[in-house]
Scaffold this active site. Structure first.
Site, PDB file in Angstrom:
ATOM      1  N   ASP A 201       9.051 -21.750   7.613  1.00 28.60           N
ATOM      2  CA  ASP A 201       8.795 -23.165   7.861  1.00 28.60           C
ATOM      3  C   ASP A 201       7.822 -23.632   6.787  1.00 28.60           C
ATOM      4  O   ASP A 201       6.811 -22.962   6.512  1.00 28.60           O
ATOM      5  CB  ASP A 201       8.135 -23.377   9.232  1.00 28.60           C
ATOM      6  CG  ASP A 201       9.141 -23.539  10.356  1.00 28.60           C
ATOM      7  OD1 ASP A 201      10.291 -23.099  10.192  1.00 28.60           O
ATOM      8  OD2 ASP A 201       8.760 -24.083  11.410  1.00 28.60           O
ATOM      9  N   HIS A 250       2.285 -22.836  11.542  1.00 23.37           N
ATOM     10  CA  HIS A 250       1.848 -23.908  10.643  1.00 23.37           C
ATOM     11  C   HIS A 250       0.335 -23.882  10.437  1.00 23.37           C
ATOM     12  O   HIS A 250      -0.434 -23.594  11.349  1.00 23.37           O
ATOM     13  CB  HIS A 250       2.308 -25.279  11.136  1.00 23.37           C
ATOM     14  CG  HIS A 250       3.794 -25.365  11.298  1.00 23.37           C
ATOM     15  ND1 HIS A 250       4.421 -26.433  11.926  1.00 23.37           N
ATOM     16  CD2 HIS A 250       4.798 -24.517  10.913  1.00 23.37           C
ATOM     17  CE1 HIS A 250       5.732 -26.237  11.919  1.00 23.37           C
ATOM     18  NE2 HIS A 250       5.983 -25.080  11.323  1.00 23.37           N
ATOM     19  N   CYS A 352       1.719 -33.611   9.220  1.00 30.65           N
ATOM     20  CA  CYS A 352       3.049 -33.190   9.658  1.00 30.65           C
ATOM     21  C   CYS A 352       4.081 -34.296   9.471  1.00 30.65           C
ATOM     22  O   CYS A 352       5.227 -34.038   9.095  1.00 30.65           O
ATOM     23  CB  CYS A 352       3.027 -32.809  11.130  1.00 30.65           C
ATOM     24  SG  CYS A 352       2.091 -31.336  11.537  1.00 30.65           S
TER      25      CYS A 352
END
Length: 369
Positions: A201, A250, A352
């Site tokens: 990711d 993340h 984000c």
């Protein structure tokens, strides 16, 4: 006009003056189906919601409120002279699958930071480790094709199979008793993903000019990190880092760069800086103002530190994060308070919800000997 002025994609760090950005949309979002990869990362309080609601819709009032917040944020960016691009509309509730598995639908196209890494003039599409995110890059393809046609480099990581071989349902049993060790906070076997194929990711990467940080997590494995390292070659140095986090996914609610020499850190996850940051000033994020009983579908309250630098002085901060706003102002920054609390509910903040396409400034080495 210089050569870099003509490039449609040009961004090396998180703080140079922002000129163009992709901002996600919440419309069409759907609840991801329950899966071990979801269990490993979302708050336990939300587990029943996913078990019951996979493939269905989120509460309409929350979608509407998040939409209003995102549009307000876009208006502020445009008022500052930033070019804003948006992804294509998508109904995430449509089911899909492969020959090996099926999904009741996707999730959302609200957080472009998760699905692509911009490194200089190159867009790198992530694989995405959740099956519900298998087509997560599709709403952004119109934009990526446009940037490529105008001169950007564009590459997608190998499309994953995401069969059962990619997952480790026994990850929880492999966790050691007690809190994570600072020396080995994410030992082998404790990730819900295996090393069967490269998985990554883009939210697990953070850019510091020639140096890029990355963490292994429940969505990024060692195979994915090595694939990215070879792709970037000698132009960038990729550094794997680890923090004290028992559900890593993340970096941007753990370790947030503000400008050269200054970082904002999560006090629960960063007991000490990585060695390469010796000499950098540390701002410790205060306790988030998000109420402890607020619904959080995807992440913890520390999403409050998920900020975005407009330049080296101005920073977007959620409007109700009074203590963080006060700290940043005291430290010489100019905070821009913007309502974003409902977007936080859906798992993201300003970092984000954006993907920097252009920042004014070149490739710098901030860690030269």
């Amino acid at each position: 006009m210089t050569e870099t002025d003509a490039l449609p994609v040009h961004s090396y760090n998180e703080w140079d003056p922002l000129e163009e950005v992709i901002v996600g949309v919440i419309d069409g979002a759907a609840v991801p189906p329950w899966h071990p990869a979801v269990e490993a990362t979302v708050p336990p309080e939300a587990w029943d919601f996913y078990r019951r609601g996979g493939g269905g819709a989120f509460p309409a009032a929350q979608i509407e409120a998040a939409h209003t917040e995102l549009e307000g944020f876009v208006a502020i960016l445009e008022g500052e002279g930033v070019t804003v691009r948006r992804p294509d509309p998508v109904d995430q509730s449509r089911p899909f699958g492969t020959a090996e598995w099926s999904s009741t639908g996707g999730s959302s196209h609200t957080f472009p930071r998760d699905i692509a890494l911009v490194a200089g003039d190159r867009i790198i599409e992530a694989t995405m480790a959740w099956r519900s995110y298998y087509f997560a890059t599709q709403p952004f393809r119109t934009l990526f094709k446009d940037y490529f046609r105008r001169g950007a480099r564009w590459v997608a990581a190998p499309k994953p199979e995401l069969t059962d071989a990619s997952y480790n349902p026994g990850y929880a049993a492999a966790k050691p008793d007690g809190p994570p060790s600072p020396d080995d906070p994410f030992p082998a076997g404790t990730s819900v993903i295996t090393e069967f194929e490269p998985l990554l990711d883009a939210g697990d990467f953070m850019r510091f000019g020639r140096d890029i940080l990355v963490q292994r997590s429940h969505v990024t494995n060692g195979f994915g990190i090595e694939w990215t390292r070879r792709l970037l070659g000698d132009e960038f140095r990729l550094h794997e880092v680890a923090f004290v986090d028992d559900h890593p996914m993340h970096l941007n609610a753990t370790f947030v760069p503000l400008r050269p020499g200054r970082v904002l850190v999560n006090p629960e996850r960063v007991p000490e800086l990585p060695e390469m940051f010796a000499g950098w000033d540390v701002l410790t994020c205060p306790e988030p103002a998000i109420p402890t009983d607020q619904t959080m579908y995807f992440c913890s309250r520390w999403i409050a530190m998920n900020t975005l630098m407009l330049d080296q002085e101005r920073i977007f901060v959620e409007a109700q994060e009074t203590e963080l706003l006060r700290l940043l102002e005291k430290e010489g920054f100019t905070p821009i308070p913007v309502p974003f609390r409902t977007v936080n509910t859906f798992g993201g903040g300003f970092h984000c919800a954006t993907l920097d396409v252009r920042r004014r400034g070149g490739l710098e080495d901030y860690f030269a000997d």
